[in-house]
Scaffold this active site. Sequence first.
Site, PDB file in Angstrom:
ATOM      1  N   THR A 144       1.159 -12.131  -2.771  1.00  0.00           N
ATOM      2  CA  THR A 144       2.564 -12.413  -1.788  1.00  0.00           C
ATOM      3  C   THR A 144       3.153 -13.690  -2.251  1.00  0.00           C
ATOM      4  OG1 THR A 144       1.141 -11.519   0.126  1.00  0.00           O
ATOM      5  CG2 THR A 144       3.156 -13.019   0.768  1.00  0.00           C
ATOM      6  N   PRO A 146       6.933 -16.074  -1.696  1.00  0.00           N
ATOM      7  CA  PRO A 146       7.869 -16.668  -0.211  1.00  0.00           C
ATOM      8  C   PRO A 146       8.823 -15.494  -0.091  1.00  0.00           C
ATOM      9  CG  PRO A 146       7.494 -18.464  -1.725  1.00  0.00           C
ATOM     10  CD  PRO A 146       6.826 -17.211  -2.665  1.00  0.00           C
ATOM     11  N   GLY A 357     -10.515 -15.627  32.727  1.00  0.00           N
ATOM     12  CA  GLY A 357      -9.793 -16.195  33.735  1.00  0.00           C
ATOM     13  C   GLY A 357      -9.266 -17.417  32.998  1.00  0.00           C
ATOM     14  N   GLU A 381      -2.873  -8.178   4.438  1.00  0.00           N
ATOM     15  CA  GLU A 381      -3.162  -6.849   3.621  1.00  0.00           C
ATOM     16  C   GLU A 381      -2.332  -5.621   4.043  1.00  0.00           C
ATOM     17  OE1 GLU A 381      -6.817  -6.370   1.890  1.00  0.00           O
ATOM     18  OE2 GLU A 381      -7.692  -8.410   2.354  1.00  0.00           O
TER      19      GLU A 381
HETATM   20  C1  LIG Z   1      -3.699 -16.272   6.991  1.00  0.00           C
HETATM   21  C2  LIG Z   1      -2.956 -15.490   5.966  1.00  0.00           C
HETATM   22  C3  LIG Z   1      -3.815 -14.899   4.884  1.00  0.00           C
HETATM   23  C4  LIG Z   1      -3.024 -14.293   3.681  1.00  0.00           C
HETATM   24  N1  LIG Z   1      -3.822 -14.050   2.463  1.00  0.00           N
HETATM   25  C5  LIG Z   1      -3.201 -13.580   1.473  1.00  0.00           C
HETATM   26  C6  LIG Z   1      -3.918 -13.594   0.511  1.00  0.00           C
HETATM   27  O1  LIG Z   1      -5.195 -14.076   0.209  1.00  0.00           O
HETATM   28  N2  LIG Z   1      -3.213 -13.091  -0.790  1.00  0.00           N
HETATM   29  C7  LIG Z   1      -2.104 -12.584  -0.528  1.00  0.00           C
HETATM   30  O2  LIG Z   1      -1.456 -12.002  -1.569  1.00  0.00           O
HETATM   31  N3  LIG Z   1      -1.373 -12.513   0.508  1.00  0.00           N
HETATM   32  C8  LIG Z   1      -1.988 -12.997   1.519  1.00  0.00           C
HETATM   33  N4  LIG Z   1      -1.277 -13.129   2.854  1.00  0.00           N
HETATM   34  C9  LIG Z   1       0.005 -12.533   3.105  1.00  0.00           C
HETATM   35  C10 LIG Z   1       0.145 -11.513   3.888  1.00  0.00           C
HETATM   36  O3  LIG Z   1      -0.637 -10.113   3.260  1.00  0.00           O
HETATM   37  C11 LIG Z   1       1.288 -11.066   4.271  1.00  0.00           C
HETATM   38  O4  LIG Z   1       2.096 -12.215   5.145  1.00  0.00           O
HETATM   39  C12 LIG Z   1       1.891  -9.866   4.915  1.00  0.00           C
HETATM   40  O5  LIG Z   1       1.543  -8.781   3.806  1.00  0.00           O
HETATM   41  C13 LIG Z   1       3.336  -9.639   5.271  1.00  0.00           C
HETATM   42  O6  LIG Z   1       4.201  -9.926   4.592  1.00  0.00           O
HETATM   43  P1  LIG Z   1       5.201 -11.103   5.050  1.00  0.00           P
HETATM   44  O7  LIG Z   1       4.524 -12.200   5.957  1.00  0.00           O
HETATM   45  O8  LIG Z   1       6.027 -11.435   4.034  1.00  0.00           O
HETATM   46  O9  LIG Z   1       6.158 -10.458   6.117  1.00  0.00           O
HETATM   47  P2  LIG Z   1       7.378  -9.380   5.908  1.00  0.00           P
HETATM   48  O10 LIG Z   1       7.168  -8.395   4.737  1.00  0.00           O
HETATM   49  O11 LIG Z   1       8.609 -10.514   5.810  1.00  0.00           O
HETATM   50  O12 LIG Z   1       7.442  -8.531   7.212  1.00  0.00           O
HETATM   51  C14 LIG Z   1       7.974  -9.150   8.639  1.00  0.00           C
HETATM   52  C15 LIG Z   1       8.009  -8.022   9.525  1.00  0.00           C
HETATM   53  O13 LIG Z   1       9.003  -7.030   9.103  1.00  0.00           O
HETATM   54  C16 LIG Z   1       8.171  -5.869   9.053  1.00  0.00           C
HETATM   55  N5  LIG Z   1       8.533  -4.721   8.045  1.00  0.00           N
HETATM   56  C17 LIG Z   1       8.704  -5.330   6.610  1.00  0.00           C
HETATM   57  N6  LIG Z   1       9.144  -4.288   5.912  1.00  0.00           N
HETATM   58  C18 LIG Z   1       9.273  -3.298   6.655  1.00  0.00           C
HETATM   59  C19 LIG Z   1       9.247  -1.814   6.600  1.00  0.00           C
HETATM   60  N7  LIG Z   1       9.590  -1.012   5.391  1.00  0.00           N
HETATM   61  N8  LIG Z   1       9.435  -0.921   7.519  1.00  0.00           N
HETATM   62  C20 LIG Z   1       8.912  -1.629   8.996  1.00  0.00           C
HETATM   63  N9  LIG Z   1       8.623  -2.685   8.937  1.00  0.00           N
HETATM   64  C21 LIG Z   1       8.599  -3.638   8.001  1.00  0.00           C
HETATM   65  C22 LIG Z   1       6.965  -6.336   9.051  1.00  0.00           C
HETATM   66  O14 LIG Z   1       5.782  -5.216   9.625  1.00  0.00           O
HETATM   67  C23 LIG Z   1       6.672  -7.581   9.737  1.00  0.00           C
HETATM   68  O15 LIG Z   1       6.789  -7.149  11.054  1.00  0.00           O
HETATM   69  C24 LIG Z   1      -1.834 -14.058   3.962  1.00  0.00           C
HETATM   70  C25 LIG Z   1      -1.163 -14.218   5.110  1.00  0.00           C
HETATM   71  C26 LIG Z   1      -1.638 -14.895   5.977  1.00  0.00           C
HETATM   72  C27 LIG Z   1      -0.955 -15.234   7.393  1.00  0.00           C
END
Ligand SMILES: Cc1cc2nc3c(=O)[nH]c(=O)nc-3n(C[C@H](O)[C@H](O)[C@H](O)COP(=O)(O)OP(=O)(O)OC[C@H]3O[C@@H](n4cnc5c(N)ncnc54)[C@H](O)[C@@H]3O)c2cc1C
Length: 398
Positions: A144, A146, A357, A381
Amino acid sequence: MFGPVIGGSRPTGVSEGSLDFQLSDEQLHLKKTVREFAEREIAPNVMKWDEACEFPMATLKELGKLGLMGTIFAPEYNGAGMGYVEYVTAIDELSRVDGSVGIIVAAHTSLCSNHIYLVGSEAQKKAYVSKLATAEYIGAWGLTEPSSGSDAGSARMTAAKKRDGWVLNGTKTFCTNGHYADVLVVIAVTDRAAHTHGLSAFIVEKGTRGFRPGKKENKLGLRASDTAELIFEDCFIPKENLLGKEGDGFIDAMQVLDGGRISIAALSLGMAQGAYDAALKYSKERKQFGKAISDFQAIQWKLADMATEIDAARLLTMRAASMKDAGMKTTLESSMAKLYASEVAVKCANEGVQIHGGYGFIKDYPAEKFYRDVKLCTIGEGTSEIQRLVIARQLLKD
Ligand SMILES: Cc1cc2nc3c(=O)[nH]c(=O)nc-3n(C[C@H](O)[C@H](O)[C@H](O)COP(=O)(O)OP(=O)(O)OC[C@H]3O[C@@H](n4cnc5c(N)ncnc54)[C@H](O)[C@@H]3O)c2cc1C
């Protein structure tokens, strides 16, 4: 061996296509061992670690001694030589007590170590998996960024070839274990024009010049787990640190996630079970209107729904794990298990607070922590929306 392996070969000698819903004696022994460890070593510390955002390093080293940091790897790489059924059992039991420990072990094992185990060279497996499996090393996996989460294929971090190695530039975000990892697997662009076929995986060791963990995220839940930004500035790594074939990084990452999603399903299951166990206990102790609240049908129905849905989630998860152990492709089954188990876990944690509660809102009881921790399961994931997309693609392909 647990579980229905539909059309697959079964090591137990049970006829093909039959359904076996029991854990073997060895698996039950493992379950009991992990439960006892979690109750003894983790439970007394859960709130202290949560409030201080304290990474439980000493506990991880103990889990390493028990073989639980390398459950799914072969003994020649210091692994426990077990399968996904045992791995799910362990993550389930750890997460029943503390989801933070569950996610740390899951990211270490089924993301970082497993990526190296699946596509690494013999030298890489000997050098890294052997130490990750004993917890001498802690592992992290960074896909992942930003600006690329669900759309992981649009990663921007670059790896440029330079004579005898690669130069990494860019930023990863939300990397579990990032500040504490000795070994990290990261995915970077090696050929932008080739899109997802232009991404490659690399192994980076802690202390490599040009690499540093950045911001430590302050989170809603799973607060004892570490979530890190990773910063790469002209970070040179030797050519031997390319993991798998150049250009295969994204495809390999998707294969890694097929296993990773089973572990998030197990993490969900454990927390759902923990929330249910706490609610069941409390419902028998708490008295209102002169009787235990478990005597009220409204509470009984909540417990009945929770127990039924946890069972269904466990069956889906164990099916995916069994299929993985049988060497079958599990893209569909892993996503189904992850989607269902994570949604069930959120629901169970919510009902767990409701059954408590006002005390469910107070930190003296475990319900509030499950409520906070469990939400990650529908996000990490691959979000629930992305799981539905993966499932639908599998259903609709020819
Ligand atoms: C505590 C924590 C631990 C993590 N650990 C890791 C790790 O070890 N390694 C790693 O690589 N990543 C890690 N992640 C990242 C995690 O996998 C991502 O946060 C996740 O894949 C979602 O990506 P995003 O946060 O950029 O959300 P976005 O992709 O920006 O999504 C935002 C919203 O849009 C929706 N959305 C996006 N695209 C679509 C689509 N095509 N159709 C419908 N809805 C869509 C999503 O479902 C979500 O509701 C971690 C995240 C957290 C919070």
